[in-house]
Design an enzyme around this catalytic site. Structure first.
Site, PDB file in Angstrom:
ATOM      1  N   HIS A  94       1.024  -1.583   0.051  1.00  0.00           N
ATOM      2  CA  HIS A  94       0.009  -0.092  -0.008  1.00  0.00           C
ATOM      3  C   HIS A  94       1.101   1.447  -0.037  1.00  0.00           C
ATOM      4  O   HIS A  94       1.025   2.268  -1.167  1.00  0.00           O
ATOM      5  CB  HIS A  94      -0.998  -0.328   1.440  1.00  0.00           C
ATOM      6  CG  HIS A  94      -1.751   1.289   1.370  1.00  0.00           C
ATOM      7  ND1 HIS A  94      -2.742   1.740   0.687  1.00  0.00           N
ATOM      8  CD2 HIS A  94      -1.244   2.268   2.423  1.00  0.00           C
ATOM      9  CE1 HIS A  94      -3.279   2.662   0.781  1.00  0.00           C
ATOM     10  NE2 HIS A  94      -2.915   3.460   1.979  1.00  0.00           N
ATOM     11  N   HIS A 106       3.125   6.795  -1.678  1.00  0.00           N
ATOM     12  CA  HIS A 106       4.173   7.334  -1.126  1.00  0.00           C
ATOM     13  C   HIS A 106       5.414   7.530  -1.308  1.00  0.00           C
ATOM     14  O   HIS A 106       5.834   8.811  -0.685  1.00  0.00           O
ATOM     15  CB  HIS A 106       3.536   7.185  -0.124  1.00  0.00           C
ATOM     16  CG  HIS A 106       1.443   7.502   0.493  1.00  0.00           C
ATOM     17  ND1 HIS A 106       1.426   8.721  -0.326  1.00  0.00           N
ATOM     18  CD2 HIS A 106       1.168   6.757   0.445  1.00  0.00           C
ATOM     19  CE1 HIS A 106       0.097   8.724  -0.028  1.00  0.00           C
ATOM     20  NE2 HIS A 106      -0.005   7.639   0.923  1.00  0.00           N
ATOM     21  N   LYS A 110      -4.968  10.319  -8.868  1.00  0.00           N
ATOM     22  CA  LYS A 110      -4.966  10.535  -7.512  1.00  0.00           C
ATOM     23  C   LYS A 110      -4.454  12.041  -7.394  1.00  0.00           C
ATOM     24  O   LYS A 110      -3.405  12.795  -7.678  1.00  0.00           O
ATOM     25  CB  LYS A 110      -3.700   9.417  -6.971  1.00  0.00           C
ATOM     26  CG  LYS A 110      -3.066   9.928  -5.819  1.00  0.00           C
ATOM     27  CD  LYS A 110      -2.557   9.107  -5.049  1.00  0.00           C
ATOM     28  CE  LYS A 110      -3.264   9.225  -3.232  1.00  0.00           C
ATOM     29  NZ  LYS A 110      -2.488   7.917  -2.175  1.00  0.00           N
TER      30      LYS A 110
END
Length: 138
Positions: free
Chosen positions: A24, A44, A91
């Protein structure tokens, strides 16, 4: 305990399949594939962003000005909030720490997990950030 925390599979709302916390955060995932409303989740890590952009899978759409400092990012900036599409899925807001090691991020996020809260307000150098942590399991 750390292996389980980072690498055991866990389902998150809207995910078409299970993934690990590591996947994730550091790889990214697309949620909502079954509902028809796709959304990029996680993703990220700056290294992953660089690799995916190099392979033509990411369409970088710009950065958002740092709120606290009110200045433009420069070569010394290590925290960016960006917008992009990954495999055609938007995103709209994603924060990433630039040029920090995976070891640093694993340590930081693990400490935030064990602090026990979803919102973890920390100072990283000149940056005041909120590290979001999903507490899973029971």
């Amino acid at each position: 305990m750390l292996t389980s925390l980072w690498f055991d599979l866990c389902g998150r709302g809207g995910c078409s399949s299970s993934s690990s916390a590591f996947e994730h955060v550091f790889v990214g995932e697309i949620k909502g594939q079954k509902q028809g409303e796709n959304e990029v989740s996680g993703f990220h890590k700056w290294i992953q962003f660089y690799l995916e952009e190099s392979n033509g899978n990411v369409d970088y759409q710009g950065y958002i000005f740092p709120r606290r400092r009110g200045e433009l990012p420069d070569s010394e900036t290590q925290l960016l909030t960006i917008q992009f599409e990954w495999h055609g899925v938007l995103k709209s807001v994603s924060s990433t720490l630039i040029c920090v090691s995976p070891e640093f991020e694993i340590a930081l996020y693990t400490l935030c997990f064990f602090a026990g809260g979803e919102d973890n307000h920390v100072d990283i150098g000149p940056y005041s950030v909120n590290i979001k942590v999903l507490q899973v399991g029971g």
